[in-house]
Write a protein that holds these residues in place. Sequence first.
Motif, PDB file in Angstrom:
ATOM      1  N   LEU A  51       0.822  -1.204   0.000  1.00 52.00           N
ATOM      2  CA  LEU A  51       0.000   0.000   0.000  1.00 52.00           C
ATOM      3  C   LEU A  51       0.858   1.256   0.000  1.00 52.00           C
ATOM      4  N   GLN A  52       1.902   1.267   0.831  1.00 47.97           N
ATOM      5  CA  GLN A  52       2.763   2.446   0.936  1.00 47.97           C
ATOM      6  C   GLN A  52       3.434   2.757  -0.402  1.00 47.97           C
ATOM      7  N   CYS A  53       3.931   1.733  -1.078  1.00 51.30           N
ATOM      8  CA  CYS A  53       4.585   1.947  -2.377  1.00 51.30           C
ATOM      9  C   CYS A  53       3.574   2.356  -3.441  1.00 51.30           C
ATOM     10  N   ALA A  54       2.406   1.721  -3.430  1.00 47.92           N
ATOM     11  CA  ALA A  54       1.391   2.020  -4.441  1.00 47.92           C
ATOM     12  C   ALA A  54       0.869   3.444  -4.302  1.00 47.92           C
ATOM     13  N   ALA A  55       0.828   3.959  -3.061  1.00 52.21           N
ATOM     14  CA  ALA A  55       0.326   5.312  -2.818  1.00 52.21           C
ATOM     15  C   ALA A  55       1.404   6.376  -2.925  1.00 52.21           C
ATOM     16  N   GLY A  56       2.650   5.973  -3.167  1.00 55.47           N
ATOM     17  CA  GLY A  56       3.730   6.937  -3.261  1.00 55.47           C
ATOM     18  C   GLY A  56       4.211   7.433  -1.920  1.00 55.47           C
ATOM     19  N   LEU A  57       3.836   6.748  -0.829  1.00 49.69           N
ATOM     20  CA  LEU A  57       4.315   7.118   0.503  1.00 49.69           C
ATOM     21  C   LEU A  57       5.659   6.486   0.810  1.00 49.69           C
ATOM     22  N   ASP A  58       6.029   5.484   0.041  1.00 49.08           N
ATOM     23  CA  ASP A  58       7.341   4.850   0.128  1.00 49.08           C
ATOM     24  C   ASP A  58       7.784   4.570  -1.303  1.00 49.08           C
ATOM     25  N   ARG A  59       9.081   4.553  -1.520  1.00 47.25           N
ATOM     26  CA  ARG A  59       9.591   4.311  -2.869  1.00 47.25           C
ATOM     27  C   ARG A  59      10.149   2.898  -2.972  1.00 47.25           C
ATOM     28  N   PRO A  60       9.821   2.186  -4.043  1.00 47.40           N
ATOM     29  CA  PRO A  60      10.388   0.851  -4.202  1.00 47.40           C
ATOM     30  C   PRO A  60      11.897   0.902  -4.382  1.00 47.40           C
ATOM     31  N   THR A  61      12.565  -0.135  -3.926  1.00 53.15           N
ATOM     32  CA  THR A  61      14.007  -0.245  -4.157  1.00 53.15           C
ATOM     33  C   THR A  61      14.289  -0.414  -5.638  1.00 53.15           C
ATOM     34  N   SER A  62      13.425  -1.145  -6.319  1.00 56.34           N
ATOM     35  CA  SER A  62      13.498  -1.285  -7.768  1.00 56.34           C
ATOM     36  C   SER A  62      12.094  -1.554  -8.289  1.00 56.34           C
ATOM     37  N   GLY A  63      11.919  -1.367  -9.592  1.00 56.28           N
ATOM     38  CA  GLY A  63      10.604  -1.522 -10.198  1.00 56.28           C
ATOM     39  C   GLY A  63       9.894  -0.185 -10.332  1.00 56.28           C
ATOM     40  N   THR A  64       8.696  -0.200 -10.896  1.00 54.26           N
ATOM     41  CA  THR A  64       7.958   1.032 -11.163  1.00 54.26           C
ATOM     42  C   THR A  64       6.521   0.925 -10.650  1.00 54.26           C
ATOM     43  N   VAL A  65       5.983   2.089 -10.266  1.00 54.94           N
ATOM     44  CA  VAL A  65       4.579   2.223  -9.885  1.00 54.94           C
ATOM     45  C   VAL A  65       3.979   3.315 -10.758  1.00 54.94           C
ATOM     46  N   ARG A  66       2.894   2.982 -11.455  1.00 51.74           N
ATOM     47  CA  ARG A  66       2.229   3.955 -12.327  1.00 51.74           C
ATOM     48  C   ARG A  66       0.795   4.163 -11.873  1.00 51.74           C
ATOM     49  N   LEU A  67       0.382   5.434 -11.813  1.00 51.13           N
ATOM     50  CA  LEU A  67      -0.988   5.805 -11.507  1.00 51.13           C
ATOM     51  C   LEU A  67      -1.538   6.566 -12.705  1.00 51.13           C
ATOM     52  N   ALA A  68      -2.590   6.019 -13.318  1.00 57.94           N
ATOM     53  CA  ALA A  68      -3.195   6.618 -14.513  1.00 57.94           C
ATOM     54  C   ALA A  68      -2.134   6.903 -15.578  1.00 57.94           C
ATOM     55  N   GLY A  69      -1.206   5.959 -15.731  1.00 53.92           N
ATOM     56  CA  GLY A  69      -0.188   6.074 -16.764  1.00 53.92           C
ATOM     57  C   GLY A  69       1.026   6.889 -16.388  1.00 53.92           C
ATOM     58  N   ARG A  70       1.025   7.524 -15.220  1.00 52.32           N
ATOM     59  CA  ARG A  70       2.154   8.357 -14.782  1.00 52.32           C
ATOM     60  C   ARG A  70       2.994   7.584 -13.776  1.00 52.32           C
ATOM     61  N   GLU A  71       4.290   7.609 -13.959  1.00 51.66           N
ATOM     62  CA  GLU A  71       5.180   6.864 -13.081  1.00 51.66           C
ATOM     63  C   GLU A  71       5.415   7.646 -11.794  1.00 51.66           C
ATOM     64  N   ILE A  72       4.685   7.299 -10.751  1.00 52.81           N
ATOM     65  CA  ILE A  72       4.804   8.049  -9.510  1.00 52.81           C
ATOM     66  C   ILE A  72       6.081   7.694  -8.761  1.00 52.81           C
ATOM     67  N   SER A  73       6.647   6.523  -9.035  1.00 54.70           N
ATOM     68  CA  SER A  73       7.872   6.129  -8.337  1.00 54.70           C
ATOM     69  C   SER A  73       9.068   6.974  -8.751  1.00 54.70           C
ATOM     70  N   ALA A  74       8.930   7.758  -9.844  1.00 55.30           N
ATOM     71  CA  ALA A  74      10.025   8.615 -10.302  1.00 55.30           C
ATOM     72  C   ALA A  74       9.747  10.099 -10.054  1.00 55.30           C
ATOM     73  N   MET A  75       8.606  10.415  -9.421  1.00 53.62           N
ATOM     74  CA  MET A  75       8.241  11.812  -9.216  1.00 53.62           C
ATOM     75  C   MET A  75       9.015  12.429  -8.055  1.00 53.62           C
ATOM     76  N   GLY A  76       9.196  13.744  -8.132  1.00 59.81           N
ATOM     77  CA  GLY A  76       9.733  14.479  -7.003  1.00 59.81           C
ATOM     78  C   GLY A  76       8.676  14.615  -5.921  1.00 59.81           C
TER      79      GLY A  76
END
Length: 229
Positions: A51-76
């Motif tokens: 949940l934390q990674c999917a919501a952008g409250l934690d960042r994955p060590t590797s891999g990507t999370v996208r919300l509505a096509g936007r990669e939130i794991s790479a956002m500032g």
Amino acid sequence: MDAVLELTHVTRTYRHGPHAVHALRDLDARLYAHSLTAVTGPSGSGKSTLLQCAAGLDRPTSGTVRLAGREISAMGERELTRLRRARIGFVFQSFNLLPTLTAQENVLLPLRLDGRRRDPVRARRMLARVGLDGRADARPGELSGGQQQRVAIARALITEPDVVFADEPTGALDQDTAAGVLELLREAVGEHGATVVVVTHDPAVAARADRVLRLADGRIAHDTVGVPA
């Protein structure tokens, strides 16, 4: 159909001195609008980390999370904060209510932070729907743990978000109130087309889900699609 939320090869590793704890291991999941997904599994299986990674409250060590096509794991952090305020609702296990604000003010806080018009009547109506009619002016310290949890649920739903994450939202509630909260989450799916993701140990919640992801050792052990009761 495009996924609203997509996790691809997501790994989350925590370091404790010389030791590594793998909370998530190369996890893949695609979640769609108009759906309620229950995430189950034993303690330590990675449910809350997911949940934390999917919501952008934690960042994955590797891999990507996208919300509505936007990669939130790479956002500032600033961009991610704006996105969460506008499109994500989160029910924390620890509630995270501000102690100096009333229940109504806590519910309206996401609208205030996002620069939207605050509607006290709507907030009171939402509080009434989670069983807190007449407690809008109470502060968290004047409420029981179960009542605080209901305020947190009302706060998560007040913005009608695209995605709602809930960590054990019925854990501190009696059976009747839990059923009402679950109905609210299902309404977010049916009326607003939301994607709802619920971490739960409650079999009644899993039984009302459209899909159940069971985690074990940071991986999806079972992915079951069913018809909610």
